[in-house]
Design an enzyme around this catalytic site. Structure first.
Site, PDB file in Angstrom:
ATOM      1  N   ASP A 179     -12.470   1.762  -1.238  1.00 54.41           N
ATOM      2  CA  ASP A 179     -11.713   2.917  -1.708  1.00 54.41           C
ATOM      3  C   ASP A 179     -12.612   4.148  -1.764  1.00 54.41           C
ATOM      4  O   ASP A 179     -13.799   4.053  -2.076  1.00 54.41           O
ATOM      5  CB  ASP A 179     -11.144   2.615  -3.100  1.00 54.41           C
ATOM      6  CG  ASP A 179     -10.034   3.564  -3.481  1.00 54.41           C
ATOM      7  OD1 ASP A 179      -9.468   4.195  -2.586  1.00 54.41           O
ATOM      8  OD2 ASP A 179      -9.745   3.670  -4.685  1.00 54.41           O
ATOM      9  N   ASN A 229       0.118   0.722   2.454  1.00 54.43           N
ATOM     10  CA  ASN A 229      -0.422   1.877   3.178  1.00 54.43           C
ATOM     11  C   ASN A 229       0.554   2.472   4.184  1.00 54.43           C
ATOM     12  O   ASN A 229       0.348   3.598   4.661  1.00 54.43           O
ATOM     13  CB  ASN A 229      -1.727   1.504   3.892  1.00 54.43           C
ATOM     14  CG  ASN A 229      -2.913   1.370   2.972  1.00 54.43           C
ATOM     15  OD1 ASN A 229      -3.874   0.682   3.282  1.00 54.43           O
ATOM     16  ND2 ASN A 229      -2.863   2.018   1.809  1.00 54.43           N
TER      17      ASN A 229
END
Length: 217
Positions: A2, A50
């Protein structure tokens, strides 16, 4: 993995630049894990959530995945690394599916460390799929932990020891929920593009100091 977007924002760069830097971090960390003798490394590359991102960004991520496979497959094979994919990657475009299938096949006979990449993966969907498959073929009273584990995307992988999340966020974000039951969790502030071999070594050192009791004393 991330922090690609925030890494780019801090440098006044487009998000794609952060994702490209993230791919370089993948290369560094994969090589470091191999050199450290880590048996298996799983990278959360593209989650089932996503798809909610802008279409242009999703397209850029697919392009980077193609580039990684084409440019790094030879090295992975040469270094005796086995490639494994978890998640429903067959939802991707046919050419990308073919690339992934070829990469898996070309490294299948390797006997060295295992690199698992999570593509279109979500732990809740994984568990729902396990439940459907088991319910369709066996009575409920026969379903136990072993039966569930045999149906997980990670079946055949070694037990999960350590989950590392970068960028300071402190949540699992639908990643390996069943497998993380007794894994150690480590949340670090480093943005993923800045994560490297030393950061991985530091994380492993933290893990080595943890006491794992699995519910005992």
């Amino acid at each position: 993995m991330d922090g690609n977007g925030r890494w780019a924002k801090q440098r006044h760069l487009p998000r794609l630049a952060g994702h490209r830097a993230g791919v370089e971090a993948v290369r560094r960390v994969t090589r470091a894990a191999r050199d450290m003798g880590i048996e298996a490394l799983t990278l959360y590359a593209f989650s089932s959530e996503n798809w909610r991102r802008p279409a242009e960004e999703v397209s850029d991520l697919m392009g980077l995945l193609r580039l990684f496979i084409r440019s790094d497959l030879a090295e992975l094979s040469r270094e005796n690394v086995r490639l494994r994919v978890i998640g429903d990657y067959r939802a991707f475009s046919p050419d990308l599916v073919a690339l992934v299938d070829d990469a898996i096949a070309r490294t299948a006979s390797n006997t060295g460390p295992l690199l698992a990449i999570a593509l279109n993966y979500g732990a809740q969907a994984e568990l729902a799929g396990v439940a459907r498959r088991l319910a369709a073929r066996m009575p409920a009273e026969k379903i136990d932990e072993a039966a569930i584990e045999a149906e997980l995307d990670t079946a055949g992988l070694p037990p999960l020891d350590l989950v590392i999340r970068t960028s300071g966020e402190q949540r699992l974000s639908n990643f390996l929920l069943w497998q993380s039951a007794y894994a150690e969790l480590l949340f670090v502030d480093t943005l993923w593009p800045d994560f490297d071999g030393q950061a991985l070594s530091d994380a492993v050192a933290v893990f080595a100091r943890r006491q794992r009791r699995y519910g005992g004393l």
